[in-house]
Design an enzyme around this catalytic site. Structure first.
Site, PDB file in Angstrom:
ATOM      1  N   ARG A   1      -4.652   1.321  10.538  1.00  0.00           N
ATOM      2  CA  ARG A   1      -5.350   0.722  11.668  1.00  0.00           C
ATOM      3  C   ARG A   1      -5.542   1.771  12.759  1.00  0.00           C
ATOM      4  O   ARG A   1      -4.695   2.643  12.954  1.00  0.00           O
ATOM      5  CB  ARG A   1      -4.540  -0.449  12.255  1.00  0.00           C
ATOM      6  CG  ARG A   1      -4.600  -1.722  11.435  1.00  0.00           C
ATOM      7  CD  ARG A   1      -5.967  -2.395  11.564  1.00  0.00           C
ATOM      8  NE  ARG A   1      -6.044  -3.669  10.861  1.00  0.00           N
ATOM      9  CZ  ARG A   1      -6.458  -3.800   9.611  1.00  0.00           C
ATOM     10  NH1 ARG A   1      -6.800  -2.741   8.905  1.00  0.00           N
ATOM     11  NH2 ARG A   1      -6.531  -5.005   9.052  1.00  0.00           N
TER      12      ARG A   1
ATOM     13  N   GLU B   1     -13.086   2.066  17.159  1.00  0.00           N
ATOM     14  CA  GLU B   1     -14.083   1.511  16.231  1.00  0.00           C
ATOM     15  C   GLU B   1     -14.892   0.421  16.918  1.00  0.00           C
ATOM     16  O   GLU B   1     -14.343  -0.350  17.703  1.00  0.00           O
ATOM     17  CB  GLU B   1     -13.374   0.923  15.003  1.00  0.00           C
ATOM     18  CG  GLU B   1     -12.835   1.974  14.053  1.00  0.00           C
ATOM     19  CD  GLU B   1     -12.310   1.371  12.753  1.00  0.00           C
ATOM     20  OE1 GLU B   1     -12.912   0.388  12.277  1.00  0.00           O
ATOM     21  OE2 GLU B   1     -11.318   1.887  12.228  1.00  0.00           O
TER      22      GLU B   1
ATOM     23  N   HIS C   1     -13.771   3.649   7.652  1.00  0.00           N
ATOM     24  CA  HIS C   1     -12.967   2.441   7.381  1.00  0.00           C
ATOM     25  C   HIS C   1     -13.367   1.820   6.046  1.00  0.00           C
ATOM     26  O   HIS C   1     -13.768   0.656   5.972  1.00  0.00           O
ATOM     27  CB  HIS C   1     -13.119   1.436   8.522  1.00  0.00           C
ATOM     28  CG  HIS C   1     -11.956   0.481   8.612  1.00  0.00           C
ATOM     29  ND1 HIS C   1     -11.580  -0.119   9.780  1.00  0.00           N
ATOM     30  CD2 HIS C   1     -11.076   0.039   7.663  1.00  0.00           C
ATOM     31  CE1 HIS C   1     -10.535  -0.902   9.562  1.00  0.00           C
ATOM     32  NE2 HIS C   1     -10.206  -0.822   8.283  1.00  0.00           N
TER      33      HIS C   1
ATOM     34  N   GLY D   1     -11.223   1.987   3.232  1.00  0.00           N
ATOM     35  CA  GLY D   1     -10.043   1.983   2.364  1.00  0.00           C
ATOM     36  C   GLY D   1     -10.082   0.946   1.264  1.00  0.00           C
ATOM     37  O   GLY D   1      -9.753   1.225   0.107  1.00  0.00           O
ATOM     38  N   ALA D   2     -10.502  -0.267   1.602  1.00  0.00           N
ATOM     39  CA  ALA D   2     -10.516  -1.351   0.615  1.00  0.00           C
ATOM     40  C   ALA D   2     -11.878  -1.508  -0.050  1.00  0.00           C
ATOM     41  O   ALA D   2     -12.064  -2.413  -0.861  1.00  0.00           O
ATOM     42  CB  ALA D   2     -10.134  -2.667   1.297  1.00  0.00           C
TER      43      ALA D   2
ATOM     44  N   ILE E   1       0.835  -1.203   0.000  1.00  0.00           N
ATOM     45  CA  ILE E   1       0.000   0.000   0.000  1.00  0.00           C
ATOM     46  C   ILE E   1       0.868   1.250   0.000  1.00  0.00           C
ATOM     47  O   ILE E   1       0.613   2.203  -0.750  1.00  0.00           O
ATOM     48  CB  ILE E   1      -0.967  -0.008   1.201  1.00  0.00           C
ATOM     49  CG1 ILE E   1      -1.939  -1.183   1.095  1.00  0.00           C
ATOM     50  CG2 ILE E   1      -1.742   1.312   1.263  1.00  0.00           C
ATOM     51  CD1 ILE E   1      -2.825  -1.375   2.309  1.00  0.00           C
TER      52      ILE E   1
END
Length: 316
Positions: free
Chosen positions: A244, A273, A291, A293-294, A157
């Site tokens: 994270r 979270e 969250h 990102g992916a 990444i």
């Protein structure tokens, strides 16, 4: 053989598995009911993302399991070493979502340097009555070109972030405990390629010289960026965390934003979270995403097909 995709899997992944003769179950089973569901249905493969955990207790209690798969990079929600010691295969998809996460980093960066995250909060409220005032408030943006980005964690990444940064005309500083240097290849639409060599530097050096810092590391016991590190950063610098929660001290971050030490932050992951701190959520200098990102269609397709191909190779 049965596959339980407890946190979901793309249709392309389901299709590949079913074509190979696997039964795919996409029922979302609560964590506390997972052991009994796996045993009652004789599940061979458990696929998770970040929501479901696969700890020692579950591994011991579910003898039918042969494979545990993580749709994504980090496997901190799986007791990987223990599972492998017990004879299970543990798989993930480390490359599938790299581009998606990197693009989100730049979504936060582009938004931050032009105050879009704050403008998007205030334009619906005051755009019709205070247009000129808002224009004045947001008229002192800056460009990314010519600035320095510090990338902490120079794996897949981090390297994708570097590619975009180089394309934007930025200077790249990288830091990684395991990587001394890396070749970054920019692939263009017409088949041309340019390769640049990036040497890594100590985190302390990166912190002092970067206009923007982005983190791409696994979950940590201690903060990588805390009060001491922020104090060494350039005045007006910014931080992005799409890695994270817990790698940045959010209390120190908010203090630095409120004092003007830092200009803005972009957070996709949070210490608390799924209930991030209110002070973080309400701070007008923080660009926020939940969250994701992916979470692009392309990445989820790649994740599904990569998981499927690994499962078929192991059990097919």
């Amino acid at each position: 053989m049965k596959v339980l995709a407890n946190d979901g899997v793309s249709q392309s992944g389901i299709d590949a598995l079913e074509k190979a003769g696997f039964e795919v179950i996409t029922t979302k089973v609560a964590q506390e009911q997972l052991v009994s569901f796996i045993n009652e249905n004789n599940i061979d493969v458990l696929l998770v993302r970040s929501a479901t955990t696969a700890r020692k207790e579950l591994i011991d209690a579910c003898p039918s399991l042969k494979v545990i798969g993580r749709g994504g990079v980090g496997m901190d929600n799986i007791d990987v070493t223990y599972a492998r010691e017990k004879g299970l295969d543990v798989i993930n998809t480390p490359a599938a979502s790299s581009s998606s996460v990197a693009e989100l980093v730049f979504a936060h960066l582009f938004g931050g340097v032009r105050y879009l995250h704050d403008a998007n909060r205030n334009m619906p409220l005051d755009g019709d009555s205070r247009f000129k005032d808002l224009k004045k408030n947001y008229a002192k943006g800056s460009e990314l070109r010519g600035k320095t980005i510090g990338i902490i964690g120079f794996g897949r990444i981090g390297r994708e972030v570097a590619k975009i940064a180089l394309g934007c005309g930025m200077k790249v500083i990288a830091s990684d405990s395991y990587v001394g240097e890396a070749d970054i290849t920019l692939d263009f639409y017409d088949g041309q390629k340019v390769t640049l060599k990036i040497k890594t530097a100590p985190v302390d050096e990166l912190i002092q010289h970067s206009d923007f810092i982005t983190l791409h590391v696994p979950a940590q016991k201690d903060y990588i960026i805390g009060k001491a590190e922020i104090s060494k950063m350039k005045d007006g610098a910014a931080i992005i965390n799409a890695a994270r929660g817990g790698v940045i001290d959010e209390v120190a971050l908010v203090e630095a934003l409120d004092s003007g030490k830092l200009s803005f932050a972009g957070l996709d992951t949070f210490e608390q979270e799924p209930t991030p701190a209110i002070k973080v959520l309400m701070n007008h200098r923080i660009s926020l995403s939940p969250h994701i990102g992916a979470a692009t269609n392309e990445a989820q397709d790649r994740i599904g097909t990569e998981l499927a191909s690994q499962i078929i190779e192991i059990l097919g």
